[in-house]
Each structure stands twice: as C-alpha cells, then as structure tokens.
Design an enzyme around this catalytic site. Structure first.
Site, PDB file in Angstrom:
ATOM      1  N   CYS A  71    -129.828 -30.847 -58.372  1.00  0.00           N
ATOM      2  CA  CYS A  71    -128.902 -30.330 -59.381  1.00  0.00           C
ATOM      3  C   CYS A  71    -127.496 -30.199 -58.773  1.00  0.00           C
ATOM      4  O   CYS A  71    -127.338 -29.638 -57.691  1.00  0.00           O
ATOM      5  CB  CYS A  71    -129.402 -28.974 -59.875  1.00  0.00           C
ATOM      6  SG  CYS A  71    -128.258 -28.156 -60.986  1.00  0.00           S
ATOM      7  N   CYS A  94    -126.673 -26.206 -58.451  1.00  0.00           N
ATOM      8  CA  CYS A  94    -127.378 -25.210 -57.631  1.00  0.00           C
ATOM      9  C   CYS A  94    -128.243 -25.820 -56.539  1.00  0.00           C
ATOM     10  O   CYS A  94    -128.915 -25.102 -55.809  1.00  0.00           O
ATOM     11  CB  CYS A  94    -128.223 -24.296 -58.515  1.00  0.00           C
ATOM     12  SG  CYS A  94    -129.720 -25.087 -59.131  1.00  0.00           S
ATOM     13  N   CYS A 100    -131.878 -27.744 -65.721  1.00  0.00           N
ATOM     14  CA  CYS A 100    -132.328 -27.157 -64.454  1.00  0.00           C
ATOM     15  C   CYS A 100    -132.857 -25.749 -64.702  1.00  0.00           C
ATOM     16  O   CYS A 100    -132.209 -24.942 -65.359  1.00  0.00           O
ATOM     17  CB  CYS A 100    -131.149 -27.116 -63.477  1.00  0.00           C
ATOM     18  SG  CYS A 100    -131.467 -26.168 -61.979  1.00  0.00           S
ATOM     19  N   CYS A 139    -130.442 -22.844 -62.853  1.00  0.00           N
ATOM     20  CA  CYS A 139    -129.060 -22.543 -63.254  1.00  0.00           C
ATOM     21  C   CYS A 139    -128.735 -22.994 -64.677  1.00  0.00           C
ATOM     22  O   CYS A 139    -127.615 -22.828 -65.136  1.00  0.00           O
ATOM     23  CB  CYS A 139    -128.073 -23.181 -62.282  1.00  0.00           C
ATOM     24  SG  CYS A 139    -127.871 -24.946 -62.543  1.00  0.00           S
ATOM     25  N   CYS A 142    -133.974 -39.730 -69.063  1.00  0.00           N
ATOM     26  CA  CYS A 142    -132.675 -40.400 -69.039  1.00  0.00           C
ATOM     27  C   CYS A 142    -131.631 -39.373 -68.589  1.00  0.00           C
ATOM     28  O   CYS A 142    -131.208 -38.517 -69.365  1.00  0.00           O
ATOM     29  CB  CYS A 142    -132.370 -40.918 -70.443  1.00  0.00           C
ATOM     30  SG  CYS A 142    -130.841 -41.849 -70.545  1.00  0.00           S
TER      31      CYS A 142
HETATM   32 ZN   LIG Z   1    -129.289 -26.119 -61.166  1.00  0.00          ZN
END
Ligand SMILES: [Zn+2]
Length: 207
Positions: free
Chosen positions: A123, A126, A172, A175, A195
C-alpha cells in the site's frame, strides 16, 4: 512494535522516507479501471475518515510479510486515520487522487502494469503488503492485475455503486486506501481479476 501507536508512527515514517527515492509519477490524468474510460473521482468514505470525532480507531488484524516475500505472522494494529490534508502532504498528486479520493489512473501509464519482477506490492499509504508478483497476470488492460490478494485479511472489498455501475471496490484494511476494483472475469484458479492502480501501491523487489 507491541504498541500500536508506535507502530503506526513507524509505518508513516517509512512511507515518508521513501518518497524522495521513489520514481516520480508522471501521470497527470486518469480513466476508469475496466472498460470505462471515465475520470473517476469520488470519495464515499472521505467524510467518515476525515471526521474529527472522538471515537478511537478500530483495531484490525494484518498479515505481515518479510523482505523475502514470506509471511511473518499476524499483527493487531490500530487502523490508520489521517485527514485529507495530511495524506496530501505524504503522497504524490496521482497517488493521493487514487488512494484517498478513490480515483483511477489512466491505463498504461502506471509504473507496474508491465512489471514482471518478483516482489510484493505494498500500500502506498501505509506499506501493508496487498499483492504479490506470484499472482500477477497479463490482463491486457494497462493496469496491474492479480488473481488474488496476498492475504484476504489485508484488503477490504465493498460494493461501489458510483458512476452508475455496480462494482466491487478493493481497499487497504489498515489505512482504507482505495486500491482498485475486482471483477469476475479473471484467470484460474480464482476466476477473479483484481484490477489495481499502480499509483496506489509501491513495488518492493524480493530481497
Ligand atoms: Zn494502507
């Protein structure tokens, strides 16, 4: 590491520290992931994420992965919550638009759709591992595509009814960054096509 607050701050530092060395995003516009060439910029969850209420953030369980790509265990962490202004300072414009405003980058413009190296996709906000090169495939869409997340625990899938269609948005867990959408026209073994947006993730080569 045992204190969620300390851990959260450490993660933020990592993201911030990597910004100067990361390749600059040259993307200036975007279109929708899938068959729709639409500029998608909406923020269904922005109000709650940016709310300054006194409610403490919830705890989430994340599966951690090491530099060798192997699972190192599960960790219970406090969800990362920041204001839009704080995220804007930490991210490039395109990453902010995609990850925090649920936007979509223009296809064939990201830096990982055509990447074939072995590693983890983390991510952008984070550093949580969200996808692995092990499940990446050529979708022909111009977006990095995967048939499975690296761990179900690390992502959240919710119904997205924006732009007059019903899709499943993927974000995610730690976060709440928007990563992309999942469709049911993917390859075996899952038949799914995650995707994703290059700008929502950063690639870390296997050590
Ligand atoms: Zn994250």
């Amino acid at each position: 590491m045992s204190n969620p607050r300390e851990y959260r701050e450490e993660k933020v530092k990592v993201v911030d520290g990597q910004r100067p060395s990361r390749r600059a995003f040259l993307i200036t516009s975007a279109s929708a992931c899938g068959a729709f060439a639409l500029w998608s910029l909406h923020s269904p969850k922005a109000a709650s994420a940016a709310g300054g209420g006194s409610k403490p953030p919830g705890m989430v369980t994340i599966v951690e992965f090491g530099a060798n790509g192997k699972k190192t265990g599960k960790e219970e962490l406090a969800r990362i919550v920041k204001t839009d202004a704080e995220w804007q300072k930490l991210l490039s414009p395109i990453s902010y638009q995609v990850a925090r405003q649920a936007g979509t980058e223009r296809p064939y413009t990201g830096d990982t759709w055509d990447l074939h190296e072995r590693g983890l996709f983390r991510c952008i906000c984070c550093d949580t591992a969200v996808f692995s090169s092990e499940t990446k495939f050529e979708s022909g869409t111009g977006w990095p595509s995967f048939w499975e997340p690296i761990a179900k625990e690390n992502v959240v899938e919710i119904t997205d009814r924006s732009l007059g269609m019903e899709r499943t948005a993927v974000s995610c867990r730690l976060c709440d960054a928007h990563l992309g959408h999942v469709f049911d026209d993917g390859p075996r073994p899952t038949g799914l096509r995650y995707c994703m947006n290059s700008a929502a993730m950063h690639f870390v080569k296997l050590a």
